[in-house]
Write a protein that holds these residues in place. Structure first.
Motif, mmCIF file in Angstrom:
data_model
loop_
_atom_site.group_PDB
_atom_site.id
_atom_site.type_symbol
_atom_site.label_atom_id
_atom_site.label_comp_id
_atom_site.label_asym_id
_atom_site.label_seq_id
_atom_site.Cartn_x
_atom_site.Cartn_y
_atom_site.Cartn_z
ATOM 1 N N TYR A 149 41.934 21.241 30.640
ATOM 2 C CA TYR A 149 41.531 22.308 31.556
ATOM 3 C C TYR A 149 42.761 23.099 31.992
ATOM 4 O O TYR A 149 43.818 22.516 32.229
ATOM 5 C CB TYR A 149 40.824 21.732 32.773
ATOM 6 N N ARG A 150 42.602 24.410 32.074
ATOM 7 C CA ARG A 150 43.712 25.271 32.464
ATOM 8 C C ARG A 150 43.252 26.321 33.468
ATOM 9 O O ARG A 150 42.072 26.653 33.552
ATOM 10 C CB ARG A 150 44.310 25.982 31.246
ATOM 11 N N ASN A 151 44.225 26.868 34.189
ATOM 12 C CA ASN A 151 43.976 28.026 35.029
ATOM 13 C C ASN A 151 43.522 29.177 34.128
ATOM 14 O O ASN A 151 44.076 29.366 33.041
ATOM 15 C CB ASN A 151 45.268 28.394 35.767
ATOM 16 N N PRO A 152 42.536 29.942 34.541
ATOM 17 C CA PRO A 152 42.064 31.052 33.689
ATOM 18 C C PRO A 152 43.165 32.009 33.252
ATOM 19 O O PRO A 152 43.114 32.570 32.162
ATOM 20 C CB PRO A 152 41.042 31.766 34.588
ATOM 21 N N LYS A 153 44.198 32.180 34.102
ATOM 22 C CA LYS A 153 45.287 33.098 33.746
ATOM 23 C C LYS A 153 46.184 32.539 32.646
ATOM 24 O O LYS A 153 46.945 33.278 32.024
ATOM 25 C CB LYS A 153 46.116 33.409 34.985
ATOM 26 N N SER A 154 46.111 31.220 32.415
ATOM 27 C CA SER A 154 46.916 30.595 31.357
ATOM 28 C C SER A 154 46.003 29.956 30.317
ATOM 29 O O SER A 154 46.299 28.919 29.752
ATOM 30 C CB SER A 154 47.847 29.537 31.958
ATOM 31 N N TYR A 155 44.878 30.618 30.076
ATOM 32 C CA TYR A 155 43.840 30.055 29.209
ATOM 33 C C TYR A 155 44.322 29.845 27.780
ATOM 34 O O TYR A 155 44.156 28.786 27.189
ATOM 35 C CB TYR A 155 42.613 30.972 29.237
ATOM 36 N N HIS A 156 44.968 30.842 27.200
ATOM 37 C CA HIS A 156 45.341 30.764 25.790
ATOM 38 C C HIS A 156 46.622 29.964 25.561
ATOM 39 O O HIS A 156 46.802 29.368 24.503
ATOM 40 C CB HIS A 156 45.489 32.179 25.211
ATOM 41 N N ALA A 157 47.514 29.963 26.528
ATOM 42 C CA ALA A 157 48.771 29.209 26.407
ATOM 43 C C ALA A 157 49.357 29.026 27.796
ATOM 44 O O ALA A 157 49.084 29.812 28.704
ATOM 45 C CB ALA A 157 49.762 29.947 25.503
ATOM 46 N N LEU A 158 50.158 27.994 27.947
ATOM 47 C CA LEU A 158 50.812 27.774 29.231
ATOM 48 C C LEU A 158 51.816 28.891 29.492
ATOM 49 O O LEU A 158 52.508 29.350 28.576
ATOM 50 C CB LEU A 158 51.515 26.417 29.243
ATOM 51 N N ASP A 159 51.902 29.315 30.723
ATOM 52 C CA ASP A 159 52.794 30.407 31.106
ATOM 53 C C ASP A 159 54.098 29.822 31.646
ATOM 54 O O ASP A 159 54.113 29.190 32.695
ATOM 55 C CB ASP A 159 52.123 31.258 32.184
ATOM 56 N N HIS A 160 55.181 29.995 30.906
ATOM 57 C CA HIS A 160 56.472 29.431 31.299
ATOM 58 C C HIS A 160 57.376 30.441 32.012
ATOM 59 O O HIS A 160 58.537 30.159 32.260
ATOM 60 C CB HIS A 160 57.207 28.872 30.065
ATOM 61 N N ARG A 161 56.833 31.618 32.314
ATOM 62 C CA ARG A 161 57.653 32.595 33.023
ATOM 63 C C ARG A 161 57.993 32.081 34.418
ATOM 64 O O ARG A 161 57.187 31.437 35.068
ATOM 65 C CB ARG A 161 56.907 33.930 33.121
ATOM 66 N N ASN A 162 59.206 32.369 34.854
ATOM 67 C CA ASN A 162 59.681 31.837 36.132
ATOM 68 C C ASN A 162 60.370 32.942 36.896
ATOM 69 O O ASN A 162 61.543 33.231 36.688
ATOM 70 C CB ASN A 162 60.657 30.677 35.870
ATOM 71 N N SER A 163 59.635 33.562 37.808
ATOM 72 C CA SER A 163 60.174 34.722 38.517
ATOM 73 C C SER A 163 61.100 34.335 39.666
ATOM 74 O O SER A 163 61.802 35.173 40.209
ATOM 75 C CB SER A 163 59.023 35.578 39.054
ATOM 76 N N ARG A 164 61.119 33.054 40.075
ATOM 77 C CA ARG A 164 61.925 32.646 41.216
ATOM 78 C C ARG A 164 63.163 31.840 40.807
ATOM 79 O O ARG A 164 63.890 31.331 41.656
ATOM 80 C CB ARG A 164 61.082 31.819 42.183
ATOM 81 N N ASN A 165 63.380 31.674 39.521
ATOM 82 C CA ASN A 165 64.528 30.910 39.024
ATOM 83 C C ASN A 165 64.531 29.471 39.554
ATOM 84 O O ASN A 165 65.566 28.933 39.949
ATOM 85 C CB ASN A 165 65.849 31.607 39.389
#
Length: 242
Positions: free
Chosen positions: A23-39
């Motif tokens: 199960y995933r968050n709908p915003k990361s449905y197709h792939a995990l989101d590894h973006r990191n805006s806060r470092n």
């Protein structure tokens, strides 16, 4: 059509025999989101960020007589138990451990000990009550642990298997050791060539000899999570900060 008003969605064809689907968050449905805006790349980064952003917010609470007593992010950050542990190891000629054991039920000291590991580049290794003495000894040996932070009630279990764990040199009690029964436990530890101190003693030592943090990197091991070992020896899963 994906819905964005639900907490999570099932990934198609992800179920396997004997396992649930992914199960995933709908915003990361197709792939995990590894973006990191806060470092924020490690558990240390996350805690330090929280201390700076919400220093006076309640962080860890203990229920006393039906009401919670809280420590704020800032209060926890200003504790010097980690410095005390590093000093204790150094003064006794013990090389800084790469893994630190935690033997307790859930309580603030458990979380604080995990934060000590994050601040000084150590992996945390949890021991729990369902482990038999042989499994506990196996985990301590397998993860090459020098030191364990434990609830007072768990210390006898460690001392009982100490002869099977030659690398174990230090036990830190989360609870005070200032009573007659604790004097007996201290002598028992001494007979096993194990240094036994309590949380308050480490705090005093840490304030006298502060140590700079040596935080882990994102590829370093954050914790080793062991199975109960019901079908053979426990298996340890390595979880990195990333």
């Amino acid at each position: 059509m994906l819905r964005n008003d639900v907490a999570m969605v099932e990934v198609p064809q992800s179920q396997r025999p004997g396992q649930t689907a992914i199960y995933r968050n709908p915003k990361s449905y197709h792939a995990l989101d590894h973006r990191n805006s806060r470092n924020l790349y490690t558990l240390y980064d996350v805690f330090e960020h929280s201390v700076k952003k919400w220093p006076n917010n309640p962080f860890l609470g203990t229920c006393v007589n039906g009401a919670y007593q809280w420590q704020t992010f800032k209060q926890v950050a200003e504790l010097r138990v980690g410095s005390g542990l590093m000093t204790l190891l150094e003064k006794n000629g013990i090389k800084k451990t790469t893994a630190l054991g935690i033997y307790s039920i859930n309580r603030p000291e458990w979380v604080i000990t995990a934060e000590i590991c994050n601040a000084y580049k150590m992996a945390s290794v949890a021991l729990y009550d369902t482990l038999g003495p042989d499994a506990a000894a196996y985990i301590l040996n397998h993860s090459e642990i020098d030191a364990v932070v434990a609830a007072k009630v768990a210390i006898p279990n460690l001392l009982k298997v100490a002869h099977k764990v030659p690398k174990l040199k230090v036990i830190v009690s989360m609870d005070s050791l200032n009573d007659e029964c604790s004097d007996i436990t201290r002598q028992w530890a001494k007979d096993r060539n194990i240094i036994l101190v309590d949380w308050n003693e480490l705090e005093v030592l840490g304030r006298k000899y502060p140590k700079a943090h040596e935080p882990a990197g994102q590829e370093d091991i954050a914790c080793i999570c062991y199975t109960s070992g019901t079908t053979g020896d426990p298996k340890g899963a390595l979880l990195s900060h990333k």
